[in-house]
Design a protein around this motif. Structure first.
Motif, mmCIF file in Angstrom:
data_model
loop_
_atom_site.group_PDB
_atom_site.id
_atom_site.type_symbol
_atom_site.label_atom_id
_atom_site.label_comp_id
_atom_site.label_asym_id
_atom_site.label_seq_id
_atom_site.Cartn_x
_atom_site.Cartn_y
_atom_site.Cartn_z
ATOM 1 N N GLY A 172 54.927 35.445 43.009
ATOM 2 C CA GLY A 172 53.466 35.546 42.961
ATOM 3 C C GLY A 172 52.868 34.962 44.243
ATOM 4 O O GLY A 172 53.377 33.983 44.785
ATOM 5 N N ARG A 173 51.801 35.595 44.704
ATOM 6 C CA ARG A 173 51.186 35.157 45.961
ATOM 7 C C ARG A 173 49.753 34.699 45.731
ATOM 8 O O ARG A 173 49.032 35.247 44.913
ATOM 9 N N GLY A 174 49.360 33.657 46.493
ATOM 10 C CA GLY A 174 47.990 33.181 46.456
ATOM 11 C C GLY A 174 47.302 33.439 47.790
ATOM 12 O O GLY A 174 47.867 34.094 48.675
ATOM 13 N N ARG A 175 46.085 32.935 47.937
ATOM 14 C CA ARG A 175 45.351 33.075 49.193
ATOM 15 C C ARG A 175 46.023 32.260 50.279
ATOM 16 O O ARG A 175 46.760 31.323 50.012
ATOM 17 N N PHE A 210 47.736 39.707 36.567
ATOM 18 C CA PHE A 210 47.575 41.163 36.681
ATOM 19 C C PHE A 210 46.836 41.514 37.962
ATOM 20 O O PHE A 210 46.212 40.656 38.600
ATOM 21 N N TRP A 235 51.935 31.561 44.357
ATOM 22 C CA TRP A 235 51.225 31.357 43.076
ATOM 23 C C TRP A 235 52.282 31.298 41.985
ATOM 24 O O TRP A 235 53.040 32.236 41.783
ATOM 25 N N GLN A 249 56.022 36.818 37.147
ATOM 26 C CA GLN A 249 56.124 37.194 38.553
ATOM 27 C C GLN A 249 57.165 36.277 39.194
ATOM 28 O O GLN A 249 57.124 35.058 38.981
ATOM 29 N N ILE A 302 44.641 38.734 39.831
ATOM 30 C CA ILE A 302 44.039 37.621 39.085
ATOM 31 C C ILE A 302 45.124 36.882 38.309
ATOM 32 O O ILE A 302 45.942 37.495 37.612
ATOM 33 N N GLY A 303 45.141 35.562 38.449
ATOM 34 C CA GLY A 303 46.058 34.713 37.684
ATOM 35 C C GLY A 303 45.250 33.696 36.890
ATOM 36 O O GLY A 303 44.423 32.970 37.449
ATOM 37 N N LYS A 320 41.519 23.784 38.346
ATOM 38 C CA LYS A 320 41.554 25.234 38.590
ATOM 39 C C LYS A 320 42.074 25.995 37.377
ATOM 40 O O LYS A 320 43.171 25.746 36.899
ATOM 41 N N SER A 339 55.518 40.578 42.369
ATOM 42 C CA SER A 339 54.084 40.242 42.365
ATOM 43 C C SER A 339 53.313 41.522 42.079
ATOM 44 O O SER A 339 53.599 42.569 42.684
ATOM 45 N N THR A 340 52.364 41.440 41.177
ATOM 46 C CA THR A 340 51.592 42.645 40.858
ATOM 47 C C THR A 340 50.790 43.108 42.074
ATOM 48 O O THR A 340 50.619 44.306 42.299
ATOM 49 N N ASN A 341 50.298 42.164 42.882
ATOM 50 C CA ASN A 341 49.585 42.565 44.104
ATOM 51 C C ASN A 341 50.528 43.259 45.077
ATOM 52 O O ASN A 341 50.209 44.305 45.648
ATOM 53 N N GLY A 389 42.918 31.862 39.715
ATOM 54 C CA GLY A 389 42.992 32.179 41.142
ATOM 55 C C GLY A 389 42.865 33.682 41.330
ATOM 56 O O GLY A 389 43.326 34.466 40.489
ATOM 57 N N ILE A 390 42.209 34.072 42.406
ATOM 58 C CA ILE A 390 41.961 35.492 42.678
ATOM 59 C C ILE A 390 42.407 35.814 44.100
ATOM 60 O O ILE A 390 42.075 35.075 45.038
HETATM 61 C C1 BTN Z 1 44.908 31.819 44.725
HETATM 62 O O1 BTN Z 1 44.455 30.994 43.933
HETATM 63 O O2 BTN Z 1 45.246 31.492 45.872
HETATM 64 C C2 BTN Z 1 45.021 33.249 44.292
HETATM 65 C C3 BTN Z 1 46.064 33.423 43.226
HETATM 66 C C4 BTN Z 1 46.186 34.849 42.747
HETATM 67 C C5 BTN Z 1 47.314 35.021 41.764
HETATM 68 C C6 BTN Z 1 47.367 36.393 41.184
HETATM 69 S S1 BTN Z 1 48.523 36.514 39.869
HETATM 70 C C7 BTN Z 1 48.392 38.244 39.876
HETATM 71 C C8 BTN Z 1 48.332 38.672 41.318
HETATM 72 N N1 BTN Z 1 49.660 38.808 41.860
HETATM 73 C C9 BTN Z 1 49.918 37.921 42.809
HETATM 74 O O3 BTN Z 1 50.980 37.818 43.434
HETATM 75 N N2 BTN Z 1 48.844 37.148 43.006
HETATM 76 C C10 BTN Z 1 47.750 37.516 42.140
#
Ligand code: BTN
Length: 270
Positions: free
Chosen positions: A61-64, A83, A69, A58, A157-158, A131, A34-36, A134-135
């Motif tokens: 990938g992680r979301g809120r 990214f 994600w 990714q 940001i995705g 949607k 995950s970039t975050n 996602g941020i």
């Molecule tokens: C959401 O909608 O809950 C937030 C999603 C955010 C996704 C982006 S993709 C790039 C960055 N790396 C991650 O793991 N998450 C964010």
């Protein structure tokens, strides 16, 4: 992390942003968890330079709210743009930052609003209740004893670029190629990056105030009945000057600021 298959215009983006953020660099990788997660790992290890890290894939990938994600799965060029921007930041007040980021991204994707790119509090970007973006915003504390030291901000940001299935998603997806058939992830990144950094710096200097009316112009919840994940229900009256969601309930006007709460238009399931 592997060499990316696409050209990501790293030098052009870095040249546009470096005058705003000295030392800024752009890194593109083929695959990462995950970039975050990566930028948070670096910050915790003391690496707090300004950077934009873009990944073609990714694996985690992680979301809120601790949600995963997932990017669109397609064999061709990246069908999602994923990214993270990392930079030290010292705003007087952090409230409203995620909304300001949403405003910046929405305006870059749809400058005139012709494509109904709207903002769903706190920082999702929707098109007709689907949607698009996602941020995920996180911060890391520096390894220093100084109480006034800058925190390291990570804005992840995705963006859905190409078509994708909505299976298992809470909100059905929208994608950019629905109205911009030739959209490519590298070009979208190039268009977003400099305005995004400019917006984060404007927020650092002036807070949410310069973004409030621009958020209101794209607010997809204002004037709708909404339900919150804590059970609160009422009429959404938009966003206050501090970035809080205003909901008129039977008990009066409630200001919602917690980013642990999720909100849906009435009738859409959580
Ligand atoms: C959401 O909608 O809950 C937030 C999603 C955010 C996704 C982006 S993709 C790039 C960055 N790396 C991650 O793991 N998450 C964010």
């Amino acid at each position: 992390m592997g060499t990316p298959a696409s050209a990501w215009f790293e030098d052009r983006i870095a040249a546009a942003v470096a005058p705003l953020l000295p030392g800024f660099a752009v890194e593109a990788v083929a695959e990462i968890d995950s970039t975050n997660t990566e930028l948070m790992r670096r910050a915790r290890a003391g690496r707090t330079d300004p950077v934009l890290l873009v990944a073609e894939r990714q694996t985690a990938g992680r979301g809120r709210l601790g949600r995963p994600w997932q990017s669109a799965q397609q064999p061709e060029a990246p069908a999602s743009l994923t990214f993270s921007l990392g930079m030290p930041l010292t705003p007087a007040d952090w409230s409203g930052l995620s909304l300001a980021v949403g405003v910046s991204v929405a305006e870059s994707l749809d400058p005139t609003g012709a494509h109904q790119v709207g903002l769903k509090w706190p920082n999702d970007i929707w098109v007709n209740d689907r949607k698009l973006v996602g941020i995920l915003i996180e911060t890391a504390m520096p390894q220093t004893a100084r109480p006034d030291a800058a925190r390291y901000l990570v804005v992840g940001i995705g963006i859905n670029i190409g078509p994708r299935e909505g299976d298992g998603m809470r909100t059905p997806p929208a994608w950019l190629r629905q109205w911009q058939p030739d959209a490519s992830a590298p070009e979208v990144l190039q268009a977003l990056a400099e305005p995004l950094v400019r917006s984060v710096l404007a927020f650092e200097a002036q807070g949410f105030a310069p973004f409030a009316e621009r958020f209101a112009a794209r607010d997809v919840l204002r004037g709708r009945e909404v339900t919150l994940s804590d059970g609160t229900a009422g009429l959404c009256e938009g966003v206050a000057w501090g970035g809080e969601l205003q909901v008129r309930t039977d008990a009066g006007l409630q200001l919602i600021s917690s980013d642990e709460v999720s909100v849906r238009p009435r009738g859409m399931s959580f």
